[in-house]
Design a protein around this motif. Structure first.
Motif, mmCIF file in Angstrom:
data_model
loop_
_atom_site.group_PDB
_atom_site.id
_atom_site.type_symbol
_atom_site.label_atom_id
_atom_site.label_comp_id
_atom_site.label_asym_id
_atom_site.label_seq_id
_atom_site.Cartn_x
_atom_site.Cartn_y
_atom_site.Cartn_z
ATOM 1 N N VAL A 178 0.832 -1.207 0.000
ATOM 2 C CA VAL A 178 0.000 0.000 0.000
ATOM 3 C C VAL A 178 0.866 1.257 0.000
ATOM 4 O O VAL A 178 0.607 2.216 -0.729
ATOM 5 N N LEU A 179 1.909 1.265 0.828
ATOM 6 C CA LEU A 179 2.751 2.457 0.937
ATOM 7 C C LEU A 179 3.532 2.728 -0.336
ATOM 8 O O LEU A 179 3.698 3.891 -0.733
ATOM 9 N N ASN A 180 3.990 1.679 -0.973
ATOM 10 C CA ASN A 180 4.905 1.864 -2.106
ATOM 11 C C ASN A 180 4.256 1.738 -3.480
ATOM 12 O O ASN A 180 4.850 2.168 -4.478
ATOM 13 N N ARG A 181 3.043 1.181 -3.560
ATOM 14 C CA ARG A 181 2.476 0.878 -4.874
ATOM 15 C C ARG A 181 1.057 1.408 -5.076
ATOM 16 O O ARG A 181 0.442 1.076 -6.094
ATOM 17 N N THR A 182 0.534 2.179 -4.154
ATOM 18 C CA THR A 182 -0.835 2.678 -4.319
ATOM 19 C C THR A 182 -0.865 4.201 -4.220
ATOM 20 O O THR A 182 0.071 4.825 -3.703
ATOM 21 N N VAL A 183 -1.951 4.783 -4.694
ATOM 22 C CA VAL A 183 -2.131 6.232 -4.628
ATOM 23 C C VAL A 183 -2.175 6.693 -3.174
ATOM 24 O O VAL A 183 -1.608 7.731 -2.818
ATOM 25 N N PHE A 184 -2.853 5.902 -2.322
ATOM 26 C CA PHE A 184 -2.934 6.255 -0.907
ATOM 27 C C PHE A 184 -1.544 6.348 -0.286
ATOM 28 O O PHE A 184 -1.236 7.283 0.467
ATOM 29 N N GLY A 185 -0.691 5.380 -0.604
ATOM 30 C CA GLY A 185 0.666 5.400 -0.073
ATOM 31 C C GLY A 185 1.467 6.574 -0.598
ATOM 32 O O GLY A 185 2.194 7.242 0.158
ATOM 33 N N LYS A 186 1.333 6.862 -1.895
ATOM 34 C CA LYS A 186 2.045 8.003 -2.468
ATOM 35 C C LYS A 186 1.568 9.315 -1.857
ATOM 36 O O LYS A 186 2.366 10.227 -1.602
ATOM 37 N N ASN A 187 0.254 9.408 -1.613
ATOM 38 C CA ASN A 187 -0.284 10.611 -0.972
ATOM 39 C C ASN A 187 0.247 10.763 0.447
ATOM 40 O O ASN A 187 0.538 11.878 0.893
ATOM 41 N N THR A 188 0.374 9.647 1.139
ATOM 42 C CA THR A 188 0.914 9.683 2.503
ATOM 43 C C THR A 188 2.332 10.235 2.507
ATOM 44 O O THR A 188 2.681 11.102 3.320
ATOM 45 N N LEU A 189 3.157 9.741 1.601
ATOM 46 C CA LEU A 189 4.541 10.213 1.508
ATOM 47 C C LEU A 189 4.600 11.673 1.076
ATOM 48 O O LEU A 189 5.451 12.434 1.547
ATOM 49 N N ALA A 190 3.682 12.055 0.184
ATOM 50 C CA ALA A 190 3.650 13.448 -0.266
ATOM 51 C C ALA A 190 3.287 14.386 0.878
ATOM 52 O O ALA A 190 3.875 15.460 1.029
ATOM 53 N N ILE A 191 2.328 13.977 1.709
ATOM 54 C CA ILE A 191 1.929 14.789 2.868
ATOM 55 C C ILE A 191 3.100 14.948 3.822
ATOM 56 O O ILE A 191 3.339 16.024 4.369
#
Length: 247
Positions: A178-191
């Motif tokens: 989820v963290l590395n391969r999904t939009v939710f994970g990318k959004n988390t890292l972006a935040i």
């Protein structure tokens, strides 16, 4: 070669390299360290910390953290045992524990995201409140498990490996993906990188943060259930200090 070695040790794989070296040294120097019994015992000893760390990773990636996880784990374990005893259904007890964990996590997320209260203050308060609920509900005492089947959640094995270890491995894979391969994970890292830039780019920062804390509560519920099964009771004082180990 020296520069390449420094790059590996100081880069993203540095901790992995240190772990592998330390593991190799202990394996060579400590008798019986590599036995099946010891390996499984070590894995079982870190199940609770590892499970909760799966979602604490998201909190930290988004510039937050959750100090209430230890209290939620204890409270969820209490709810699982008490609900199972009261209804006679283990399934209802498990669902109640996960729902309570998710609710506490959701409240944390709403207070932090919508009311703009610092995560330290919010989760420190939740830590005390939820622990207090666990103590009040149990009258400050451990609550025994009525159904022997509840014990099997922690005692059962699949292919010779305890079920809690399988749960830990599955959650690692799920949340790593989820963290590395999904939009939710990318959004988390972006935040975590820049919340304001993420908002301007169209990321719903508040909703993402609420989801992160709600997931943290769900995972704490799962950890609380397995811990209660392993220690054969609901303990209001269980998992004290867990939050620091997880972080």
């Amino acid at each position: 070669m020296t520069d390449q070695l420094k790059k590996i040790l100081l880069g993203e794989q540095g901790l992995v390299v240190i772990f592998v070296v330390a593991f190799a040294l202990v394996s060579a120097l400590v008798p019986n360290f590599l036995t099946d019994r010891n390996m499984l015992g070590l894995l079982q000893s870190v199940v609770t910390v590892g499970i909760v760390a799966c979602t604490m990773m998201f909190c930290l990636a988004a510039r937050d953290f959750d100090l209430s996880v230890g209290s939620i784990v204890a409270f969820a374990g209490m709810v699982a045992v008490m609900a199972s005893n009261y209804t006679g259904s283990i399934l209802l007890g498990l669902l109640a524990a996960i729902a309570c964990g998710a609710f506490v996590g959701f409240i944390n997320g709403v207070v932090i995201a919508k009311f703009r209260i610092n995560a330290l203050i919010t989760t420190l308060a939740t830590m005390q409140i939820v622990r207090g609920f666990a103590l009040i509900a149990s009258d400050g005492r451990a609550v025994g498990i009525n159904s022997p089947d509840f014990y099997q959640l922690a005692l059962s094995k699949l292919l010779g490996i305890p079920t809690p270890v399988w749960v830990l491995a599955i959650l690692f894979c799920i949340f790593g993906f989820v963290l590395n391969r999904t939009v939710f994970g990318k959004n988390t890292l972006a935040i975590g990188g820049n919340p304001e830039a993420s908002r301007l780019a169209g990321v719903n920062v508040d909703r993402t943060r609420i989801w992160i804390f709600a997931l943290q509560g769900v995972v704490c519920g799962i950890a609380g259930i397995l811990l209660a099964s392993r220690i054969t009771s609901g303990q209001p004082n269980a998992a004290v200090g867990l939050e620091l180990s997880v972080i």
